[in-house]
Design an enzyme around this catalytic site. Structure first.
Site, short mmCIF file in Angstrom:
data_model
loop_
_atom_site.label_atom_id
_atom_site.label_comp_id
_atom_site.label_asym_id
_atom_site.label_seq_id
_atom_site.Cartn_x
_atom_site.Cartn_y
_atom_site.Cartn_z
N GLY A 270 0.82 -1.20 0.00
CA GLY A 270 0.00 0.00 0.00
C GLY A 270 0.86 1.25 0.00
O GLY A 270 0.50 2.26 0.61
N ALA A 271 1.98 1.19 -0.72
CA ALA A 271 2.99 2.25 -0.63
C ALA A 271 2.75 3.41 -1.59
O ALA A 271 3.56 4.33 -1.66
CB ALA A 271 4.38 1.66 -0.90
N SER A 272 1.64 3.40 -2.31
CA SER A 272 1.42 4.43 -3.32
C SER A 272 0.81 5.71 -2.77
O SER A 272 0.79 6.73 -3.45
CB SER A 272 0.54 3.89 -4.45
OG SER A 272 -0.72 3.47 -3.95
N GLY B 137 1.14 4.31 3.87
CA GLY B 137 2.16 3.49 3.23
C GLY B 137 3.23 4.33 2.55
O GLY B 137 4.42 4.05 2.68
N SER C 175 -6.24 -0.64 12.80
CA SER C 175 -7.02 0.53 13.21
C SER C 175 -7.60 0.31 14.59
O SER C 175 -7.92 -0.83 14.98
CB SER C 175 -8.16 0.75 12.21
OG SER C 175 -9.14 1.64 12.72
N TYR D 248 -15.41 -3.26 7.00
CA TYR D 248 -14.02 -2.84 7.21
C TYR D 248 -13.50 -3.33 8.56
O TYR D 248 -12.41 -3.92 8.63
CB TYR D 248 -13.95 -1.31 7.14
CG TYR D 248 -12.58 -0.75 7.46
CD1 TYR D 248 -11.53 -0.89 6.56
CD2 TYR D 248 -12.34 -0.10 8.67
CE1 TYR D 248 -10.26 -0.39 6.86
CE2 TYR D 248 -11.08 0.42 8.96
CZ TYR D 248 -10.06 0.27 8.06
OH TYR D 248 -8.81 0.77 8.35
#
Length: 289
Positions: free
Chosen positions: A30-32, A36, A170, A184
């Site tokens: 999730g580094a975009s 992340g 979370s 979620y």
């Protein structure tokens, strides 16, 4: 004051992080964007070789350019965690690039905010379980040859031999279910429990669950009510996420989360009624907008 009220313990000393990760490989999913991206930039600034994994290759290349512009090293690995073949391919690329991983930051995830009685709750659950649970789990299992190995003693390190897997979760995964967030919350809680169990079976690998409060990222932008609530910045969240690299912790959470967990056990009905009341107020405001 806001940081003291919101933030879990954090690694704000970049020198300590550098001592733990400089010259070593760390995968960030999730580094975009969001947490992340901020975590990848912080690890890169500390001298790590950052393996960037997400769906959007163009955005990953932008993040990689930032990492390298600050003197770090980055490797772009486009992958879709909802696609098993893509996950397996990404695992092969990681193993070929970094036979030994000092850490994995499992941050990628998807959020759906919808009433359980509206739309298609089954589709929501299936979609989120794929991206938030089975995809990340499949990726970690595919990385087994690179995790848990000794990274040697040639460079000072606080982790010792082995690897650390950081699950970016979370606070909402740890207390009473909130309206509109059932899919979620349940998916985040499911992966958290799976990872904790897997870490007990995995020699040389230490797991750490990071329970973040609200963070100002693109994920929460569609929820109008969140614009008025206090939140961490993505950079502040990255300081929290990197703490397990410098301290042997298995859980990182705001100081108030244990109280919320106890309240959820002792008086779940009161919390549920309070959340339902807040949901009704928000629904009225939305209708007026």
């Amino acid at each position: 004051m806001r940081r003291a009220l919101l933030s879990p313990p954090a690694c704000r000393d970049l020198r300590a992080l550098r001592a733990a990760v400089a010259g070593r490989a760390v995968l960030v999913t999730g580094a975009s964007s969001g947490v992340g991206e901020a975590t990848a930039l912080r690890l890169g600034a500390a001298g790590a070789t950052v393996l960037l994994l997400a769906r959007r290759e163009a955005r990953l290349r932008e993040v990689a350019a930032q990492v390298e512009g600050a003197g770090g090293r980055a490797v772009v690995i486009p992958a879709d965690l909802s696609d098993p073949a893509s996950v397996d391919g990404a695992a092969r690329v990681v193993l070929a690039t970094a036979p030994v991983l000092t850490g994995v930051v499992s941050n990628a995830g998807r959020s759906v905010r919808r009433r359980a009685l509206d739309g298609a709750p089954r589709a929501d659950l299936e979609r989120l379980l794929t991206v938030n649970v089975t995809g990340p789990a499949r990726l970690l299992l595919g990385l087994r040859p690179a995790l848990g190995q000794s990274v040697g003693q040639s460079v000072g390190q606080s982790l010792g031999a082995g690897s650390v897997v950081v699950n970016v979760s979370s606070v909402s995964a740890r207390h009473v279910g909130a309206p509109r967030w059932g899919a979620y919350q349940s998916s985040k809680a499911a992966f958290d429990l799976w990872m904790q169990a897997a870490m007990t079976e995995w020699p040389g690998v230490r797991g750490a669950s990071v329970y973040l409060p609200l963070v100002r990222t693109p994920m929460i932008a569609p929820t109008r009510a969140y614009r008025f609530l206090p939140a961490l910045s993505a950079a502040e969240a990255a300081e929290v996420v990197t703490l397990p690299f410098v301290r042997r912790v298995v859980r990182v959470a705001p100081w108030w989360l244990p109280g919320a967990e106890v309240a959820g056990i002792v008086c779940p009905g009161i919390l549920a009624r309070g959340l339902a009341w807040a949901e009704r107020i928000e629904a009225r405001l939305e209708r007026r907008a």
